[in-house]
Structure formats: C-alpha cells, structure tokens
Motif scaffolding. Structure first.
Motif, PDB file in Angstrom:
ATOM      1  N   PRO A  46       1.623  -7.967  -0.031  1.00  0.00           N
ATOM      2  CA  PRO A  46       2.787  -8.704   0.472  1.00  0.00           C
ATOM      3  C   PRO A  46       2.408  -9.476   1.741  1.00  0.00           C
ATOM      4  O   PRO A  46       1.519  -9.056   2.490  1.00  0.00           O
ATOM      5  CB  PRO A  46       3.807  -7.618   0.785  1.00  0.00           C
ATOM      6  CG  PRO A  46       3.202  -6.321   0.450  1.00  0.00           C
ATOM      7  CD  PRO A  46       1.808  -6.531  -0.012  1.00  0.00           C
ATOM      8  N   SER A  47       3.068 -10.557   1.992  1.00  0.00           N
ATOM      9  CA  SER A  47       2.727 -11.409   3.143  1.00  0.00           C
ATOM     10  C   SER A  47       2.905 -10.694   4.483  1.00  0.00           C
ATOM     11  O   SER A  47       2.239 -11.044   5.459  1.00  0.00           O
ATOM     12  CB  SER A  47       3.565 -12.686   3.115  1.00  0.00           C
ATOM     13  OG  SER A  47       4.938 -12.372   3.148  1.00  0.00           O
ATOM     14  N   GLU A  48       3.764  -9.691   4.540  1.00  0.00           N
ATOM     15  CA  GLU A  48       3.990  -8.990   5.816  1.00  0.00           C
ATOM     16  C   GLU A  48       2.939  -7.921   6.112  1.00  0.00           C
ATOM     17  O   GLU A  48       2.928  -7.342   7.199  1.00  0.00           O
ATOM     18  CB  GLU A  48       5.388  -8.367   5.860  1.00  0.00           C
ATOM     19  CG  GLU A  48       5.610  -7.227   4.893  1.00  0.00           C
ATOM     20  CD  GLU A  48       6.140  -7.654   3.536  1.00  0.00           C
ATOM     21  OE1 GLU A  48       6.542  -6.761   2.781  1.00  0.00           O
ATOM     22  OE2 GLU A  48       6.150  -8.838   3.219  1.00  0.00           O
ATOM     23  N   ALA A  49       2.034  -7.647   5.177  1.00  0.00           N
ATOM     24  CA  ALA A  49       0.997  -6.628   5.398  1.00  0.00           C
ATOM     25  C   ALA A  49       0.004  -7.121   6.443  1.00  0.00           C
ATOM     26  O   ALA A  49      -0.449  -8.258   6.412  1.00  0.00           O
ATOM     27  CB  ALA A  49       0.279  -6.320   4.090  1.00  0.00           C
ATOM     28  N   GLU A  50      -0.315  -6.236   7.399  1.00  0.00           N
ATOM     29  CA  GLU A  50      -1.261  -6.557   8.464  1.00  0.00           C
ATOM     30  C   GLU A  50      -2.362  -5.510   8.483  1.00  0.00           C
ATOM     31  O   GLU A  50      -2.205  -4.412   7.943  1.00  0.00           O
ATOM     32  CB  GLU A  50      -0.541  -6.580   9.812  1.00  0.00           C
ATOM     33  CG  GLU A  50       0.527  -7.656   9.906  1.00  0.00           C
ATOM     34  CD  GLU A  50       1.243  -7.645  11.249  1.00  0.00           C
ATOM     35  OE1 GLU A  50       0.858  -6.847  12.131  1.00  0.00           O
ATOM     36  OE2 GLU A  50       2.186  -8.428  11.401  1.00  0.00           O
ATOM     37  N   VAL A  51      -3.475  -5.851   9.126  1.00  0.00           N
ATOM     38  CA  VAL A  51      -4.591  -4.923   9.253  1.00  0.00           C
ATOM     39  C   VAL A  51      -4.088  -3.644   9.927  1.00  0.00           C
ATOM     40  O   VAL A  51      -3.370  -3.699  10.930  1.00  0.00           O
ATOM     41  CB  VAL A  51      -5.742  -5.555  10.075  1.00  0.00           C
ATOM     42  CG1 VAL A  51      -6.835  -4.538  10.360  1.00  0.00           C
ATOM     43  CG2 VAL A  51      -6.305  -6.768   9.341  1.00  0.00           C
ATOM     44  N   GLY A  52      -4.414  -2.483   9.348  1.00  0.00           N
ATOM     45  CA  GLY A  52      -3.968  -1.194   9.881  1.00  0.00           C
ATOM     46  C   GLY A  52      -2.766  -0.628   9.154  1.00  0.00           C
ATOM     47  O   GLY A  52      -2.449   0.552   9.313  1.00  0.00           O
ATOM     48  N   ASP A  53      -2.076  -1.443   8.370  1.00  0.00           N
ATOM     49  CA  ASP A  53      -0.928  -0.966   7.594  1.00  0.00           C
ATOM     50  C   ASP A  53      -1.404  -0.134   6.406  1.00  0.00           C
ATOM     51  O   ASP A  53      -2.535  -0.275   5.953  1.00  0.00           O
ATOM     52  CB  ASP A  53      -0.093  -2.135   7.054  1.00  0.00           C
ATOM     53  CG  ASP A  53       0.746  -2.812   8.117  1.00  0.00           C
ATOM     54  OD1 ASP A  53       0.943  -2.220   9.191  1.00  0.00           O
ATOM     55  OD2 ASP A  53       1.202  -3.943   7.856  1.00  0.00           O
ATOM     56  N   VAL A  54      -0.516   0.712   5.910  1.00  0.00           N
ATOM     57  CA  VAL A  54      -0.771   1.452   4.678  1.00  0.00           C
ATOM     58  C   VAL A  54       0.177   0.902   3.621  1.00  0.00           C
ATOM     59  O   VAL A  54       1.358   0.688   3.880  1.00  0.00           O
ATOM     60  CB  VAL A  54      -0.548   2.970   4.874  1.00  0.00           C
ATOM     61  CG1 VAL A  54      -0.688   3.717   3.556  1.00  0.00           C
ATOM     62  CG2 VAL A  54      -1.539   3.513   5.900  1.00  0.00           C
ATOM     63  N   VAL A  55      -0.380   0.662   2.424  1.00  0.00           N
ATOM     64  CA  VAL A  55       0.382   0.070   1.335  1.00  0.00           C
ATOM     65  C   VAL A  55       0.481   1.069   0.185  1.00  0.00           C
ATOM     66  O   VAL A  55      -0.517   1.697  -0.185  1.00  0.00           O
ATOM     67  CB  VAL A  55      -0.303  -1.229   0.841  1.00  0.00           C
ATOM     68  CG1 VAL A  55       0.437  -1.820  -0.336  1.00  0.00           C
ATOM     69  CG2 VAL A  55      -0.405  -2.236   1.963  1.00  0.00           C
ATOM     70  N   ARG A  56       1.698   1.237  -0.353  1.00  0.00           N
ATOM     71  CA  ARG A  56       1.912   2.056  -1.550  1.00  0.00           C
ATOM     72  C   ARG A  56       1.840   1.121  -2.746  1.00  0.00           C
ATOM     73  O   ARG A  56       2.504   0.083  -2.781  1.00  0.00           O
ATOM     74  CB  ARG A  56       3.273   2.734  -1.518  1.00  0.00           C
ATOM     75  CG  ARG A  56       3.569   3.512  -2.804  1.00  0.00           C
ATOM     76  CD  ARG A  56       5.003   4.040  -2.887  1.00  0.00           C
ATOM     77  NE  ARG A  56       5.327   4.906  -1.775  1.00  0.00           N
ATOM     78  CZ  ARG A  56       6.297   4.665  -0.889  1.00  0.00           C
ATOM     79  NH1 ARG A  56       7.036   3.587  -0.976  1.00  0.00           N
ATOM     80  NH2 ARG A  56       6.530   5.508   0.088  1.00  0.00           N
ATOM     81  N   ILE A  57       1.033   1.495  -3.732  1.00  0.00           N
ATOM     82  CA  ILE A  57       0.902   0.702  -4.954  1.00  0.00           C
ATOM     83  C   ILE A  57       1.402   1.554  -6.107  1.00  0.00           C
ATOM     84  O   ILE A  57       0.918   2.669  -6.317  1.00  0.00           O
ATOM     85  CB  ILE A  57      -0.562   0.283  -5.185  1.00  0.00           C
ATOM     86  CG1 ILE A  57      -1.076  -0.500  -3.965  1.00  0.00           C
ATOM     87  CG2 ILE A  57      -0.687  -0.533  -6.469  1.00  0.00           C
ATOM     88  CD1 ILE A  57      -2.562  -0.745  -3.972  1.00  0.00           C
ATOM     89  N   VAL A  58       2.388   1.037  -6.834  1.00  0.00           N
ATOM     90  CA  VAL A  58       2.979   1.765  -7.953  1.00  0.00           C
ATOM     91  C   VAL A  58       2.637   1.011  -9.236  1.00  0.00           C
ATOM     92  O   VAL A  58       3.070  -0.121  -9.429  1.00  0.00           O
ATOM     93  CB  VAL A  58       4.509   1.893  -7.801  1.00  0.00           C
ATOM     94  CG1 VAL A  58       5.094   2.663  -8.965  1.00  0.00           C
ATOM     95  CG2 VAL A  58       4.862   2.546  -6.473  1.00  0.00           C
ATOM     96  N   ARG A  59       1.842   1.676 -10.079  1.00  0.00           N
ATOM     97  CA  ARG A  59       1.429   1.077 -11.352  1.00  0.00           C
ATOM     98  C   ARG A  59       2.105   1.806 -12.496  1.00  0.00           C
ATOM     99  O   ARG A  59       2.383   3.004 -12.397  1.00  0.00           O
ATOM    100  CB  ARG A  59      -0.078   1.217 -11.535  1.00  0.00           C
ATOM    101  CG  ARG A  59      -0.913   0.457 -10.556  1.00  0.00           C
ATOM    102  CD  ARG A  59      -2.404   0.664 -10.858  1.00  0.00           C
ATOM    103  NE  ARG A  59      -3.232  -0.172 -10.016  1.00  0.00           N
ATOM    104  CZ  ARG A  59      -3.740   0.203  -8.863  1.00  0.00           C
ATOM    105  NH1 ARG A  59      -3.508   1.419  -8.402  1.00  0.00           N
ATOM    106  NH2 ARG A  59      -4.482  -0.624  -8.155  1.00  0.00           N
ATOM    107  N   ASP A  60       2.315   1.100 -13.594  1.00  0.00           N
ATOM    108  CA  ASP A  60       2.783   1.752 -14.813  1.00  0.00           C
ATOM    109  C   ASP A  60       1.645   2.604 -15.360  1.00  0.00           C
ATOM    110  O   ASP A  60       0.474   2.237 -15.262  1.00  0.00           O
ATOM    111  CB  ASP A  60       3.188   0.722 -15.867  1.00  0.00           C
ATOM    112  CG  ASP A  60       4.447  -0.040 -15.467  1.00  0.00           C
ATOM    113  OD1 ASP A  60       5.271   0.544 -14.738  1.00  0.00           O
ATOM    114  OD2 ASP A  60       4.589  -1.199 -15.883  1.00  0.00           O
TER     115      ASP A  60
END
Length: 75
Positions: A46-60
């Motif tokens: 996402p455009s708001e993600a910055e270095v140091g952030d943690v991202v949750r990825i949900v896959r089927d």
C-alpha cells in the motif's frame, strides 16, 4: 500507469499499527526484525507503507481458507 496493488491476483496487504505489531510479536515470540522482509519498492505494498512498518498479507488458501503472513518493510 497501472496500480498493481489493486489487481485481483494481488493478496490483501495491510499496514499494522504498534498494538497489532506487539500482539504478533508476543504470539510468535519474535521481534519485528525476525520477520521476513519486503522491499518498500514492491508494487503490491500500500502507498502508506514506510520502511520499518509491518505488513499483514492475507492470501487465499486451498487448505485453510486464508493464509496470513507478516513482512517487515525495508529500504
């Protein structure tokens, strides 16, 4: 230009807040630097993600309906 992050085959990516990061760290007994990494330049982020952030990825998933993974955003 095409926004790849909005393509139907790209799994859902969500930036976590500090409370959610702490919950994930406690659940798995790890620090956020132990997480697999994803580059900030990855077009699926996402455009708001910055270095140091943690991202949750949900896959089927065929076996568990949804597969959830976490990634640390790096430079």
């Amino acid at each position: 230009m095409v926004d790849v992050s909005q393509h139907e085959l790209v799994p859902e990516h969500t930036v976590l807040d500090e409370t959610e990061i702490e919950e994930v760290s406690n659940e798995y007994g790890i620090s956020k630097t132990d997480l697999p990494k994803i580059r900030r330049t990855d077009p699926a982020l996402p455009s708001e993600a910055e270095v140091g952030d943690v991202v949750r990825i949900v896959r089927d998933s065929r076996t568990t309906d949804k597969a959830v993974t976490y990634r640390l955003v790096i430079k």
